[in-house]
Scaffold this motif. Sequence first.
Motif, PDB file in Angstrom:
ATOM      1  N   ASP A  38     -29.921  -5.439  25.644  1.00 50.38           N
ATOM      2  CA  ASP A  38     -28.870  -4.554  25.143  1.00 50.38           C
ATOM      3  C   ASP A  38     -27.501  -5.226  25.162  1.00 50.38           C
ATOM      4  O   ASP A  38     -26.687  -5.016  24.253  1.00 50.38           O
ATOM      5  N   ARG A  41     -26.808  -7.233  22.129  1.00 49.14           N
ATOM      6  CA  ARG A  41     -26.415  -6.470  20.937  1.00 49.14           C
ATOM      7  C   ARG A  41     -25.225  -5.561  21.274  1.00 49.14           C
ATOM      8  O   ARG A  41     -25.141  -4.418  20.834  1.00 49.14           O
ATOM      9  N   GLN A  43     -22.243  -5.245  20.334  1.00 51.57           N
ATOM     10  CA  GLN A  43     -21.432  -4.649  19.270  1.00 51.57           C
ATOM     11  C   GLN A  43     -22.064  -3.389  18.695  1.00 51.57           C
ATOM     12  O   GLN A  43     -21.389  -2.628  17.977  1.00 51.57           O
ATOM     13  N   ASP A  44     -23.338  -3.130  18.969  1.00 53.69           N
ATOM     14  CA  ASP A  44     -23.996  -1.926  18.468  1.00 53.69           C
ATOM     15  C   ASP A  44     -23.550  -0.667  19.210  1.00 53.69           C
ATOM     16  O   ASP A  44     -23.773   0.452  18.729  1.00 53.69           O
ATOM     17  N   PHE A  45     -22.946  -0.828  20.390  1.00 54.22           N
ATOM     18  CA  PHE A  45     -22.723   0.302  21.278  1.00 54.22           C
ATOM     19  C   PHE A  45     -21.312   0.881  21.173  1.00 54.22           C
ATOM     20  O   PHE A  45     -20.328   0.150  21.027  1.00 54.22           O
ATOM     21  N   ASP A  67     -26.076   3.692  20.843  1.00 51.66           N
ATOM     22  CA  ASP A  67     -26.250   2.536  19.955  1.00 51.66           C
ATOM     23  C   ASP A  67     -26.426   2.974  18.508  1.00 51.66           C
ATOM     24  O   ASP A  67     -26.809   2.179  17.652  1.00 51.66           O
ATOM     25  N   GLY A  68     -26.139   4.249  18.216  1.00 51.95           N
ATOM     26  CA  GLY A  68     -26.270   4.773  16.866  1.00 51.95           C
ATOM     27  C   GLY A  68     -27.613   5.399  16.590  1.00 51.95           C
ATOM     28  O   GLY A  68     -27.759   6.195  15.654  1.00 51.95           O
ATOM     29  N   THR A  69     -28.616   5.056  17.407  1.00 45.73           N
ATOM     30  CA  THR A  69     -29.949   5.638  17.270  1.00 45.73           C
ATOM     31  C   THR A  69     -30.249   6.583  18.427  1.00 45.73           C
ATOM     32  O   THR A  69     -30.804   7.667  18.239  1.00 45.73           O
TER      33      THR A  69
END
Length: 355
Positions: A38, A41, A43-45, A67-69
């Motif tokens: 995690d 990644r 930048q996903d959060f 995380d968008g999901t």
Amino acid sequence: MNRLNIVPFVSVDNMMRLVLHIGVERVLADLAGYIAADFRRWQDFDKTPRVASHSEVGVIELMPTSDGTRYGFKYVNGHPKNMKEGLQTVTAFGLLADVNTGYPLLLTEMTILTALRTAAMSALAAKHLAPAGASVMAMIGNGAQAEFQALAFRAICGIEEIRLYDIDTTATTKCFRNLGTSGLKLTACKTPEEAIMGAHIITTCTADKQFATILTDNMVGSGVHINAVGGDCPGKTELHRDILKRSDIFVEYAPQTRVEGEIQQLPPDHPVSEFWQVLSGSMPGRTDARQITLFDSVGFAVEDFSALRYVHDRLRGAPFFEELDMIADPDEPRDLYGMLLRAKAAQERSITLAV
């Protein structure tokens, strides 16, 4: 009943069953893997400092991220005075939800899980920041987190010897007893100076909410890695300021750590590196054998998200949870009140039949 409305709930008892089924050190290593994945990644959060409510005796916090999901949050407290009252200084629970529907996917205790993820994060950082071949760790502060730290550093970093010190000798005795069959070489020390002697890694994990000096500048020589765990809220530190000025400092999320961590003692522009940068390869970790590295650990929401994700994955096909009916499920989504009326009618029929 729609199965979407049934939420897995992991109680303290079931969390212990799950951890013991997998194995403590296996769980610690797995959690480190989830956290690393995690952080890579990052930048996903969504990222925000924890939402904290401070009082004179402690703090209550919410730690959210997405995380968008999936969306996750943890409720956690820190009350050092609880220990004198026979209570835990830290308790926690957490929730993981589906962003697409907003429905919860998991509700779980996180007192045990936080202890595990904190230790896993410490050891993951040390794997990249500690001197090569490190085998001895000083554990200053032998409370509830100590055994988890010791086992994580053995499982993830190959630590072979733990030198224990606590101002309360009963805590050291407890830790010595609990780790007695672990295979680690244990030494109970009478002073922090004795504990640090020969240590490649120094972990500080004390609980008092105060500006404390657990390590003074003259205690820390070159080439060591410091895992500072206990300074985790405003007004609570463990290291002398001069140690920070000699160290290369790594943090989880700088806007939060500058308020809560050891670096609250430094100017707000003092340079630090965020650990995700090390994992992604955009910043180096340890670069010099004589370098002092410091992981200023305060705990961040992404780590809890990783822990929630791990538990959710491990529950598939496993019996380590209960089912909670948490989401109202009216026949018509807009008719929530009608659902209440139908429940009332059902209750009345049940009473009539009973008579």
